[in-house]
Each structure stands twice: as structure tokens, then as C-alpha cells.
Write an enzyme that holds these catalytic residues in place. Structure first.
Site, PDB file in Angstrom:
ATOM      1  N   CYS A 136       0.853  -1.179   0.000  1.00  0.00           N
ATOM      2  CA  CYS A 136       0.000   0.000   0.000  1.00  0.00           C
ATOM      3  C   CYS A 136       0.894   1.235   0.000  1.00  0.00           C
ATOM      4  CB  CYS A 136      -0.916   0.006   1.223  1.00  0.00           C
ATOM      5  SG  CYS A 136      -2.088   1.364   1.179  1.00  0.00           S
ATOM      6  N   LEU A 137       1.035   1.833  -1.166  1.00  0.00           N
ATOM      7  CA  LEU A 137       1.895   3.003  -1.297  1.00  0.00           C
ATOM      8  C   LEU A 137       1.235   3.924  -2.329  1.00  0.00           C
ATOM      9  CD1 LEU A 137       4.629   4.402  -0.675  1.00  0.00           C
ATOM     10  CD2 LEU A 137       5.645   3.037  -2.507  1.00  0.00           C
TER      11      LEU A 137
END
Lengths: 181, 292
Positions: free
Chosen positions: A120-121
Site C-alpha cells: 500500500c503506497l
């Protein structure tokens, strides 16, 4: 958003195999085609090899420049120091308008990485732009290791433990599987 | 995070395993993208020229202030050309207006001038540390469009072809990305100048702002973007505001703001600027206006 049908090709006009268009102003002269994506990926590869950034590397798989394998090393003075992670990067046909899909292939105990290796970026999602490249992606993931976003974690256990760096380090060591070379 | 989940759910292996919940998620996703595609089909990247009465028709049952303002606009402007409201509308409007202006005037001196500015912007990006390959294709495609609207070569294009190209996703998106690079480069180069505006806008640093609100496709443009693009290319832009605001004194008037490149305004002669590009701003969206 991603390809349910298993292919990315529908967004992009296929390269015309029939050779050059009869008259240049009939068809748009230069459009996004496979050729320009290939050229871009080759430039990225060249630049990554020339840059010699410590602790990151990536290379396309033998027969497919749209699939790369990358490696990042945990930065010094973080709980990930001394560890090494393999990643996979797969590039869509409309790259660089859409980000590559990047996953950890080596298990990584981290607040923003789930058990499947999904990351999750924001720059790999809604904040992606064509200004990023493989090098900056890998550097961003490398710095994400040491600076997680614990407010919206994928791995809640890791997020909860983050405040205790000593225990966290032990957990990293315990769960770490050095990837095969 | 939700996105992550959707992505892992759309894994074909999981779907093949007969996990009905996953199927449902995928169905919903497909439906969403179908709805989006349908909406996108209704408004192309660039619409046809329409009379201002078409604009008035939108507000027939709405605010009388807006209808009065449209009447005032009708005195000065002959037509509107809509663009798709996908967050890139300012850049798409700018692209078409500018290229249309060059195509109609065949102003080669202006083409040479803007090319010189584009080369400056290229150097700016290089000095800021951008890798050439991240922006060169976008630059190439814009410069090509610029050359193609000049008549008299094998590659020259007609007005109809310019409209067609502006509706072609790959060309339009490339040009949008070109403008986003130009805008970001200018903001970073003059970070001290832009910093207070950006702080006031969303409390971010210049770097954060460029990364999250300028460079990604679909991020809406604000006055910071307009100032930066207009300055970088040396192209003045007029923005006409159509909103519900009215003067306390009772009279209705339509405000506009001229974004005049610093290079031009520092001449300081009080010279009347005649902008090539006039845009109509309604909160959240830009369309193209045609002066009479």
C-alpha cells in the site's frame, strides 16, 4: 481497476503490423503504442544500471520486458538492516500512464505490506505519475520500509508492534526468509 | 487499502477457485468502470463549438444570477466548447485553444518563441534531476502537434484533424502530461515564489504539492497551476468566472482574471493584453470560450 480479463491490451491501440500508414496525416503521426513503452522500459533499464544506487536493483525477466524482478536491501539503522527482498514488477501496456503492479515476492513483515506481498503506497496507486520510474519506485519502497504509514495499515499486527523497535527487529529476524540468489 | 483488496480479489486464480464473493466484487468493479466509460462517452475530451444559449439551457430552472451572467457573457462571447470533467480539463482546454490559435493565425514567430520556452523548460527539468526518458516523449509529441498546425508541409493538419487529435486519448493524454511536467518544473524552479500560495492552498510543501497535485493525471488545476504554466510558456490566459457571487450593490457583473506571464507584465506599460486563450471557469471545471 486492474485487469479482470487478464490483459491490459484493450486500453491501447495495437501497433499496426501492416507497416507505415499510407499518408502521414491520415493516421495520428505518433501515438502511445507498444513501441514507445518498450523504448521507455529500455531507457529505464539503462538508467538503473548506470545509476549504481546502493541497495536496489532490477532486471527484466528473460523473455518479457514487461515483467521485471527487483531487489531491495533494508536500509542501515532501520529494523530491516541486513535483510534483502525480492519484488516483482509488471508493467501495463499503457505504462507510464498507469503504474506497474509491484509485489513483494519475499515475505515482508511490514505495516503496509499484506501476506500476499501487496504494497500500500500512494505513488503506486492514485498518486502515480509518469515522472516516476523503476528506480524511484524501488527507492520509495526502500524508504517505506523504514518509514511505514501506521495509520492505515494492511498488516495491523506489524503496525501495532512498530512503536517497539526492539521487539519489531526480533520479529523481522524471526520471519525473514532469505531469498534464493 | 480498499484498493489493495480489490486488486487481490481480482486475481483470476481466486475467481477460478469459485469464490462467489470475489465474483461479486469483480462484477461491481466492472459495473463501475462501465458506468465511468458511459459517462466519458457522453462528453468527449473536447466537445463541439456550441452557442452560449446551450449554456443557458443548463440553468433554465436554476439560479437567475447565473442566467443573467450568461446574458452578459453573450455580449462578448460567441461560443463555448466543452471539455471532459476528468480533472485534466484545464490542460486539455489549454492545449486545444493554443493549437487552434496557432492554426488560425499561422503565427510562426509565436511558434519559435514558444519552442524556445519549451527548451528552457527542458533544461529546468534536467537541472531539477528529472531523467530525460520520463518526459521526452511528452515533449516530442507536443512539439510535433505545434509543427503540424503550421500549414504547407506534408505533415500539416486541418482544423478538423486538430479536433480529431484532441479527442484521441493517446495524443490528448500525452499533451496533458507534457503540460503537467512544464507546470511542475516551473513551480519547483520558483519554489520560493510559489511556496506561500501552495501553503495557503493545501498546507503542503512545494515538493509534496508537485508530486501529489500537479504530476499525477486527473489532479485538478488551481490558480497555482495556471500561473506556472502561463509563465513557463509565456502564454497569457484569461479565465472568466461563472459562479453565483453577486455584488452587494445589486448589479450583476461577470468577473474575469488575466494570467499574464511575468515576462510580459514586467514590461509594465499598462499594455492591453489580448490573451489567446479564454476559459470559462465554473467551480471545479474549465471549458473554452470564444470571444466575438
Amino acid at each position: 481497476m486492474a485487469a479482470m480479463n487478464g490483459g491490459y491490451s484493450d486500453n491501447t491501440p495495437a501497433a499496426d503490423p501492416a507497416g507505415p500508414p499510407a499518408k502521414q496525416n491520415v493516421a495520428p503521426a505518433k501515438t502511445v503504442d507498444t513501441q514507445s513503452v518498450l523504448k521507455r522500459l529500455q531507457s529505464e533499464l539503462m538508467s538503473l544500471m548506470m545509476s549504481g544506487d546502493p541497495g536496489i536493483s532490477a532486471f527484466p525477466e528473460e523473455d518479457n520486458i514487461f515483467n521485471w524482478k527487483g531487489t531491495i536491501h533494508g536500509s542501515k539503522e532501520t529494523v530491516f538492516e541486513g535483510t534483502e527482498y525480492k519484488l516483482s514488477l509488471s508493467f501495463p501496456a499503457d505504462y507510464p500512464f498507469k503504474p506497474p503492479k509491484v509485489k513483494f515476492e519475499t515475505g515482508c513483515f511490514h505495516p503496509n505490506v499484506d501476506v500476499f506481498g501487496n504494497i500500500c503506497l500512494d505513488i503506486l496507486q492514485d498518486k502515480w505519475s509518469s515522472a516516476y520510474d523503476v528506480r524511484t519506485i524501488l527507492l520509495s519502497i526502500q524508504s517505506l520500509l523504514g518509514e511505514p504509514n501506521t495509520s492505515s495499515p494492511l498488516n495491523t499486527q506489524a503496525a501495532a508492534l512498530w512503536s517497539n523497535q526492539e521487539e519489531y527487529r526480533k520479529m523481522v529476524e524471526k520471519l525473514y526468509n532469505k531469498p534464493a540468489a | 487499502m480498499a484498493k489493495q483488496q480489490e486488486e487481490s480479489n481480482s486475481n483470476p486464480a481466486a475467481a477460478a477457485a469459485g469464490d462467489w464473493e470475489n465474483f461479486r466484487d469483480d462484477d461491481i468493479m466492472l459495473q463501475h468502470s462501465a458506468i465511468r466509460a458511459e459517462q466519458a462517452d457522453k462528453i468527449p475530451f473536447l466537445g463541439d463549438k456550441e452557442p452560449l444559449s446551450a449554456l443557458a439551457a443548463e440553468y433554465q430552472s436554476g439560479s437567475s444570477i447565473l442566467l443573467e451572467k450568461i446574458k452578459i457573457l453573450d455580449e462578448k462571447y460567441s461560443a463555448i466548447r466543452r471539455t471532459r470533467g476528468d480533472g485534466n480539463c484545464f490542460f486539455r482546454s489549454f492545449m486545444f485553444s493554443y493549437l487552434e490559435h496557432i492554426l488560425e493565425t499561422q503565427d510562426k514567430a509565436e511558434v519559435d518563441r514558444v519552442k524556445a520556452n519549451v527548451e528552457e523548460c527542458r533544461k529546468t527539468l534536467q537541472s531539477l534531476g528529472y531523467a530525460d526518458f520520463t518526459f521526452e516523449d511528452f515533449f516530442g509529441l507536443f512539439l510535433e502537434q505545434l509543427e503540424n498546425v503550421i500549414q504547407g508541409t506534408d505533415a500539416s493538419i486541418s482544423h478538423d484533424e486538430l479536433v480529431e487529435r484532441s479527442r484521441d486519448q493517446s495524443i490528448s493524454d500525452y499533451v496533458v502530461m507534457f503540460f503537467r511536467f512544464i507546470t511542475s518544473g516551473e513551480i519547483r524552479k520558483r519554489a520560493e515564489f510559489f511556496e506561500p500560495f501552495i501553503l495557503g492552498l493545501n498546507n503542503a510543501t512545494v515538493d509534496q504539492f508537485c508530486k501529489s497535485s500537479v504530476e499525477p493525471m486527473g489532479e485538478e488545476s488551481d490558480h497555482v497551476h495556471i500561473i506556472a504554466l502561463s509563465d513557463a510558456l509565456g502564454v497569457p490566459v484569461r479565465v472568466v468566472y461563472l459562479d453565483r457571487s453577486s455584488c452587494d450593490t445589486g448589479g450583476v457583473s461577470v468577473n474575469h482574471h488575466d494570467f499574464v506571464p511575468s515576462a510580459l507584465s514586467s514590461g509594465g506599460s499598462g499594455l492591453e493584453i489580448n490573451p489567446y486563450i479564454t476559459l470559462l471557469y465554473r467551480p471545479g471545471h474549465y471549458d473554452i470560450l470564444y470571444p466575438k
